[in-house]
Motif scaffolding. Sequence first.
Motif, mmCIF file in Angstrom:
data_model
loop_
_atom_site.group_PDB
_atom_site.id
_atom_site.type_symbol
_atom_site.label_atom_id
_atom_site.label_comp_id
_atom_site.label_asym_id
_atom_site.label_seq_id
_atom_site.Cartn_x
_atom_site.Cartn_y
_atom_site.Cartn_z
ATOM 1 N N SER A 7 0.943 -1.145 0.246
ATOM 2 C CA SER A 7 -0.024 -0.238 -0.243
ATOM 3 C C SER A 7 1.107 1.242 -0.174
ATOM 4 N N ASN A 8 0.818 2.377 -0.876
ATOM 5 C CA ASN A 8 1.679 3.520 -1.038
ATOM 6 C C ASN A 8 0.777 4.479 0.332
ATOM 7 N N LYS A 9 -0.059 4.152 0.826
ATOM 8 C CA LYS A 9 -0.664 4.547 2.503
ATOM 9 C C LYS A 9 0.680 5.099 3.083
ATOM 10 N N GLU A 10 1.266 6.744 3.634
ATOM 11 C CA GLU A 10 1.848 7.131 4.708
ATOM 12 C C GLU A 10 1.213 6.190 6.057
ATOM 13 N N ASP A 11 2.717 5.380 6.495
ATOM 14 C CA ASP A 11 2.066 5.753 8.332
ATOM 15 C C ASP A 11 1.913 3.940 8.252
ATOM 16 N N LEU A 12 1.068 2.988 7.499
ATOM 17 C CA LEU A 12 0.509 1.884 7.500
ATOM 18 C C LEU A 12 0.449 0.770 6.359
ATOM 19 N N SER A 13 1.439 1.003 5.671
ATOM 20 C CA SER A 13 1.697 0.480 4.059
ATOM 21 C C SER A 13 2.383 -0.901 5.590
ATOM 22 N N SER A 14 2.636 -1.803 4.537
ATOM 23 C CA SER A 14 3.398 -2.872 5.396
ATOM 24 C C SER A 14 4.476 -2.871 4.883
ATOM 25 N N ASP A 15 5.247 -1.890 4.112
ATOM 26 C CA ASP A 15 6.877 -1.728 4.291
ATOM 27 C C ASP A 15 6.895 -0.649 5.088
ATOM 28 N N ILE A 30 2.163 -9.574 5.510
ATOM 29 C CA ILE A 30 1.170 -8.703 6.341
ATOM 30 C C ILE A 30 0.136 -7.473 5.070
ATOM 31 N N PHE A 31 -1.122 -7.255 5.288
ATOM 32 C CA PHE A 31 -1.746 -7.002 4.029
ATOM 33 C C PHE A 31 -3.188 -5.517 4.626
ATOM 34 N N SER A 32 -2.568 -4.304 4.080
ATOM 35 C CA SER A 32 -2.597 -3.207 4.598
ATOM 36 C C SER A 32 -3.747 -2.773 3.282
ATOM 37 N N ALA A 33 -5.093 -2.021 4.401
ATOM 38 C CA ALA A 33 -6.469 -1.416 3.714
ATOM 39 C C ALA A 33 -6.867 0.011 4.434
ATOM 40 N N GLU A 34 -7.589 0.791 3.013
ATOM 41 C CA GLU A 34 -7.630 2.368 3.653
ATOM 42 C C GLU A 34 -9.037 1.860 4.594
ATOM 43 N N MET A 35 -9.965 0.412 4.259
ATOM 44 C CA MET A 35 -11.525 0.905 5.291
ATOM 45 C C MET A 35 -11.459 -1.365 4.941
ATOM 46 N N THR A 36 -11.706 -1.450 5.527
ATOM 47 C CA THR A 36 -12.933 -2.431 6.103
ATOM 48 C C THR A 36 -13.914 -2.281 6.982
ATOM 49 N N VAL A 37 -14.704 -3.835 6.516
ATOM 50 C CA VAL A 37 -15.726 -3.848 7.952
ATOM 51 C C VAL A 37 -15.473 -4.582 9.117
#
Length: 265
Positions: A7-15, A30-37
């Motif tokens: 994920s390119n999202k800063e702070d919560l990317s897998s990297d 590691i799986f990262s999402a912006e939104m999930t249930v």
Amino acid sequence: MPYRIESNKEDLSSDSIRKYLSRDDKGIVIFSAEMTVSTNNDAKEYLLHGAGETALFVSDAQSGGRGRLGHTFHSPKGCGIYMTIALPERCELEKMLSLTPAAAVSVCRAIERLTDKKPMIKWVNDIFLGTKKLCGILCEAVTDTHGNTMGAVVGIGMNFRSVPFPDDIAGIVCALDEPKITRSEMIAAITDEFLNIVPYASSDTVMDEYRDRCMVLGRDITYVRNGIPVKAKALSIGKGGELIVKNETGETEELSGGGIRILFD
């Protein structure tokens, strides 16, 4: 399932998370999402598809975060830790019962590693700072339609940054509020601690640490079972995580986590 390995999202990317993990944990998926249930739901789906690797699911927000007894967990965007570790292995009952205490100890250790705060555990699955709830834990067994155990998931939800909380919980919850550390650092620290402790989760050493950190022991409490409040004194915690109390009639009881709520007197 709205997850991706990167994920390119800063702070919560897998990297971002992976760089803080210890060397022994680098192989975790590691799986990262912006939104999930719910990260727990997605980790359960992962195991039900026969995945054989330990995995970490994180999300920036949840639309249906939940805790014990069907309670919701407030999961707004950008300010909380919503993570689940998926363990793709059969768990004997004793080990399954020990996952919640092991996770609670792991969260406390991680907070103390990164901050000067002193968290405590409220039996059975909540982490407190002072008199307010900071974090909740939800461990669930995963079984297929034939009743075969596919593993277990360990969900952890933490209020990391202060936001306006809903009125019904505003007076009873708090946030970590440590601006010098990121969510990725804390997620990695919790993951490190938990993966280090989980092979020994049912040991006396882990349960002794859980007891030492438990804010309930020695206190007068009220427990609520089937809607009925009962006054008691919390005496000890058994090997299986049961709370041993002496109730107002002088009888000693062992309380399991299911269906029991604890109120402080």
